[in-house]
Each structure stands twice: as structure tokens, then as C-alpha cells.
Design an enzyme around this catalytic site. Sequence first.
Site, PDB file in Angstrom:
ATOM      1  N   TYR A   1      17.661  -7.644 -44.177  1.00 18.56           N
ATOM      2  CA  TYR A   1      17.619  -6.955 -42.897  1.00 18.56           C
ATOM      3  C   TYR A   1      18.837  -7.325 -42.044  1.00 18.56           C
ATOM      4  CZ  TYR A   1      16.212  -5.229 -38.362  1.00 18.56           C
ATOM      5  OH  TYR A   1      16.193  -4.567 -37.158  1.00 18.56           O
TER       6      TYR A   1
ATOM      7  N   SER B   1      20.880  -4.736 -34.293  1.00 17.90           N
ATOM      8  CA  SER B   1      19.786  -5.656 -33.972  1.00 17.90           C
ATOM      9  C   SER B   1      20.375  -6.999 -33.582  1.00 17.90           C
ATOM     10  CB  SER B   1      18.867  -5.833 -35.180  1.00 17.90           C
ATOM     11  OG  SER B   1      17.959  -6.903 -34.984  1.00 17.90           O
TER      12      SER B   1
END
Length: 264
Positions: free
Chosen positions: A155, A142
Site C-alpha cells: 500500500y 496517502s
Amino acid sequence: MPAQNTKTALITGASAGLGAAYAHRLADRGHDLILVARDTARMESLAAEVRERTGKAVEVLTADLTDDAQLAGVEERLREDASVQVLVNNAGGSLFTPLAGADATAFGDLITLNVTSLTRLTTAAVSGMTRRGSGTIVNISSALALNILPVSAVYSGTKSYVLTFTQALQQELAESAITVQAVLPGAVRTEFWDGSGIDLASFPDEWIMTADDAVDAALAGLDAGEPVTIPSLPDITDWEALEKARGVLVPNLSRSVPAARYRA
């Protein structure tokens, strides 16, 4: 990766979003598919659509990758199925919230899915592909592996792991015929954001890419031999400059004495 290929691609998180886009694109490139996710009905619908449109064989493999036994079944398939030439590690979760007062169990589940499952599936794929002599592994990281937010501690940590894990594996397999790519998408218009703690509608439209565009860019990067693909990055030299700066640090990260500024 050749444009025409009769081998099989196994895609996790394949019921929607990036996973579904990868299914369409890899079938277009001639791959049969194994779709892996929890939602059988949605995968069956996607499989029927891909079969009708491309004529490729599509198998649905229902599995919760946070469940040890179900994960083990997918690992076995990656190790033993000689047709599997491509693994797309797309399955992942999101949770954006401050650590203070957060549900530690939910964070643990996120780490299991984003880190542990990906690691185990990659390990199984490397084992099988090494025996078979070739293969391709795509690990979806990501942009938040690099753009760390106050609410993204866990995350971003998991996605930073995916990036560094993939880069280390690229070094390990550099002399082999196994290709390993990390993909760092930014905001993509998918269900990923539902219940994540961030409302996608709060982002400007110019920040948000479609899943099809993100996957097309990722596959173009794979074809070009990019070890790391950031679909929205205009100039790849910006990434190369970051990696070069990291390389400058390396010779001084472990020395026999502390740096002069720490010595009286």
C-alpha cells in the site's frame, strides 16, 4: 480554480467517502459532475442528492477501473469530452498485511487500482487538457506514502508512486495551464478501512479526520497553489524542509566514483 465554473469534474471512487465529499464540494463550486465507481445504486443516490441541492448536472458512469475495457471507456471520456476540466483520481484500495503468506493476487489487484488505473487516467486527462489548454488533476496519495508501516509495504509503495508520479508531472507541466496536486490524507473516517486489515476503531479519535474536513483542506490547498497538500500537517514548513533535504541529496546521487566510505 475559480469559485464559479460551468465546466465538468470527473471523480473516481465517487460512491462514498472522499469521492462523495469531492462531489458535493465541486458542485458547490459550480461544476457539473461525472461520478465514476462500481456501485451504481450509491452513485445514483449521491447524484440525486447533489442535483436537488445544487441544480448541477450529474452523470453516473459505472466502471470497474481494474477492468481494462471499462477503464478504457473512462480514458476515452477524459481525452475527448471538452467539458472535463477537473479530474479527481480518488479511486483506490487498501490492504494491510505482512508479505509472508499474503495473497499475491490481491496485491496485484491493489497495484492495478492504485497505480495502473491512476496512471492511465492521468495520461488520458493530460492529453485532453493539453489540447483544451487548461485543467486540474488531483491525485489522492496517502500519509502512508511517508509513514511506512510493517504491514503497508504494498500500500505505501503504491501511494509513494502516486506522490512521485505527481511531482514529476508537475515538473513536466510547469509551463502549462494544467494544475496538478497530490493530496496526502491521514486516517479518514470512511469505508476505506473495511476489510483492509486495520480496524479504524483501534486509532485514537484525534487521529481521524472526517471526509468533509479532509476535502475542504485539500481544496484550500489547491486554491493556495500547494503542489502537495497534507490536510492535517500544522506547519507546511515541515514538508518544505523534507523536500529541501531531498534536494541536498540530489547532486551526490550520481557521481563517477563511489563515496569515500566505500573505498578501501
